[in-house]
Write a protein that holds these residues in place. Structure first.
Motif, PDB file in Angstrom:
ATOM      1  N   UNK A 248       4.706   7.642  21.333  1.00  0.00           N
ATOM      2  CA  UNK A 248       3.615   7.176  20.483  1.00  0.00           C
ATOM      3  C   UNK A 248       3.295   5.720  20.768  1.00  0.00           C
ATOM      4  N   UNK A 249       2.058   5.301  20.528  1.00  0.00           N
ATOM      5  CA  UNK A 249       1.798   3.861  20.511  1.00  0.00           C
ATOM      6  C   UNK A 249       2.774   3.205  19.531  1.00  0.00           C
ATOM      7  N   UNK A 250       3.365   2.099  19.921  1.00  0.00           N
ATOM      8  CA  UNK A 250       4.431   1.477  19.128  1.00  0.00           C
ATOM      9  C   UNK A 250       4.038   1.283  17.665  1.00  0.00           C
ATOM     10  N   UNK A 251       2.808   0.880  17.338  1.00  0.00           N
ATOM     11  CA  UNK A 251       2.483   0.708  15.914  1.00  0.00           C
ATOM     12  C   UNK A 251       2.622   1.976  15.075  1.00  0.00           C
ATOM     13  N   UNK A 252       2.514   3.171  15.728  1.00  0.00           N
ATOM     14  CA  UNK A 252       2.629   4.430  14.978  1.00  0.00           C
ATOM     15  C   UNK A 252       4.048   4.980  14.972  1.00  0.00           C
ATOM     16  N   UNK A 253       4.888   4.501  15.874  1.00  0.00           N
ATOM     17  CA  UNK A 253       6.213   5.106  16.049  1.00  0.00           C
ATOM     18  C   UNK A 253       7.070   4.980  14.800  1.00  0.00           C
ATOM     19  N   UNK A 254       7.019   3.846  14.116  1.00  0.00           N
ATOM     20  CA  UNK A 254       7.871   3.663  12.945  1.00  0.00           C
ATOM     21  C   UNK A 254       7.480   4.603  11.816  1.00  0.00           C
ATOM     22  N   UNK A 255       6.181   4.846  11.653  1.00  0.00           N
ATOM     23  CA  UNK A 255       5.745   5.817  10.633  1.00  0.00           C
ATOM     24  C   UNK A 255       6.283   7.200  10.963  1.00  0.00           C
ATOM     25  N   UNK A 256       6.233   7.559  12.223  1.00  0.00           N
ATOM     26  CA  UNK A 256       6.740   8.859  12.644  1.00  0.00           C
ATOM     27  C   UNK A 256       8.254   8.951  12.444  1.00  0.00           C
ATOM     28  N   UNK A 257       8.964   7.865  12.734  1.00  0.00           N
ATOM     29  CA  UNK A 257      10.431   7.877  12.534  1.00  0.00           C
ATOM     30  C   UNK A 257      10.790   8.095  11.071  1.00  0.00           C
ATOM     31  N   UNK A 258      10.045   7.465  10.181  1.00  0.00           N
ATOM     32  CA  UNK A 258      10.354   7.641   8.755  1.00  0.00           C
ATOM     33  C   UNK A 258      10.203   9.101   8.350  1.00  0.00           C
ATOM     34  N   UNK A 259       9.186   9.762   8.893  1.00  0.00           N
ATOM     35  CA  UNK A 259       8.980  11.170   8.550  1.00  0.00           C
ATOM     36  C   UNK A 259      10.053  12.051   9.173  1.00  0.00           C
TER      37      UNK A 259
END
Length: 411
Positions: A248-259
């Motif tokens: 993922x683009x890095x700005x979206x990766x953390x949101x995905x990790x939380x899920x």
């Protein structure tokens, strides 16, 4: 208080009935890789060594990150199609199916529309619907996704008040059709997606399984800043390990990790370590090369048998794919393949009716055949059984039962 009415507001998602085996059944249904090609002796020794030396760490909980040791293995796979793996943008999953649900829950808003390349992988449609999203077929022409018509479709949907922010595609050896989006069309699609502010979700289980070894540049490789890439080891290694990733683009990766952390708490450190060790010791070339050769042979046997049994000028149409797992048959004159599936099952053969790949009742005149895991000596026999039913249905001499052979997802 939980009520029956509340329960009905969630979509009903059926588990697949694709992996039955045994007896005289010849299954052309589930997309299973041929694990006879795995070097099991070498693999068992590596797993034993991993357990003996690093088991206390590998069998423990882990964090929702791709293990550092596994990053080179993912980077290697993605680079073969021009993809780019940034360790900070990699999110571990238990295969692409988990990735689909994670991104739908993380990035979608209930009620919004997700455009989907059609016929569509049913697991994607199920994931989007489970997250409260509305799958909608993207326009296509003879070359695949029609970028000019895409502009008009998005404009119309937005004018109707629908929120449209994502486009799901399976551009290389697509499930179910086996088709590949041409490179020029990929560049056009990415340009239009940026113009329309659409995030592209690229699902790519089969891209490295081209029969001649050639690859097509991935969408993520061309435009990593606007593409979410779903990768998996299920088709290039083995599905039982349940290991994949989102790039993922890095700005979206953390949101995905939380899920993903909510969904699974932690990825399997043992699985990641096992795959990393396999790659470190021998790389991907021998296994992927063996898969390509095996699937090319199986596809050729199935296509030749279809030519012999159904002819090339009859009511059923298909194209020989250049890679992947599947052949897609369609009857332009009309056929109800859900009903035909029960008659074919009576002959000891299974397939997936095309309606499972439609988003709104389309594709009932099609069927998907998988050749990847069928014993080579039974392919012609299975096609002969199938063809006898298809010919009998055309002649009106084969009875079929309504409502049979419902299958759910189609991996």
């Amino acid at each position: 208080m939980w009520t029956e009415t509340g329960a009905d507001s969630r979509p009903s998602v059926e588990m697949p009935q694709l992996f039955e085996r045994g007896g005289d059944l010849i299954s052309f249904a589930g997309g299973l890789p041929d694990l006879d090609l795995l070097p099991l002796k070498e693999l068992s020794e590596q797993l034993a060594r991993l357990t003996r030396i690093g088991g206390r760490i590998a069998l423990q909980y882990s964090t929702p990150h791709v293990a550092r040791a596994l990053v080179p293995a993912i980077t290697d796979l993605m680079a073969r199609e021009g993809g780019r793996a940034d360790a900070e943008g990699l999110v571990p999953t238990a295969g692409s199916q988990m990735g689909l649900l994670a991104l739908a829950l993380s990035l979608g808003t209930p009620g919004e529309t997700v455009l989907c390349q059609t016929p569509a992988y049913p697991g994607a449609a199920a994931a989007f619907r489970t997250a409260g999203l509305r799958p909608y077929g993207a326009p296509e022409d003879a070359e695949g996704l029609d970028t000019q018509a895409l502009r008009a479709t998005v404009a119309r949907l937005r004018a109707e008040g629908q929120r449209v922010r994502m486009l799901y595609v399976n551009p290389t050896f697509q499930n179910p059709t086996g088709a590949t989006l041409p490179l020029e069309r990929r560049y056009e699609l990415l340009e239009v997606a940026r113009e329309l502010d659409l995030l592209i979700v690229e699902d790519n289980p089969y891209g490295l399984l081209g029969f001649d070894g050639r690859t097509v540049e991935s969408l993520q490789g061309i435009d990593p800043g606007n593409v979410l890439y779903l990768g998996t080891f299920s088709k290039v290694f083995a599905p039982g390990l349940r290991c994949g990733w989102i790039a993922a683009p890095v700005p979206l990766a953390e949101r995905l990790r939380r899920t993903t952390e909510v969904m699974a708490l932690s990825p399997s450190a043992f699985t990641q370590a096992a795959l990393a060790a396999f790659h470190t010791r021998g790389g991907w070339d021998p296994l992927i090369g063996a898969y390509r050769e095996r699937y090319a042979e199986r596809c050729g046997l199935m296509a030749d048998a279809l030519d012999a049994e159904l002819g090339t000028d009859g009511p059923w149409r298909w194209r020989r794919p250049e890679g992947g797992f599947y052949l897609w048959l369609r009857n332009p004159g009309g056929a109800d393949t859900r009903r035909l599936a029960s008659a074919v099952a009576g002959q000891g053969v299974s397939f997936v009716p095309g309606g499972h790949f439609g988003l709104d009742g389309e594709c009932d005149d099609a069927l998907r055949l998988c050749f990847s895991n069928v014993p080579r000596g039974r392919i012609a026999e299975g096609v002969a059984r199938l063809a006898s039913v298809l010919r009998g249905a055309e002649a009106g001499t084969v009875g079929v039962e309504a409502g049979a052979a419902d299958g759910g997802w189609a991996a």
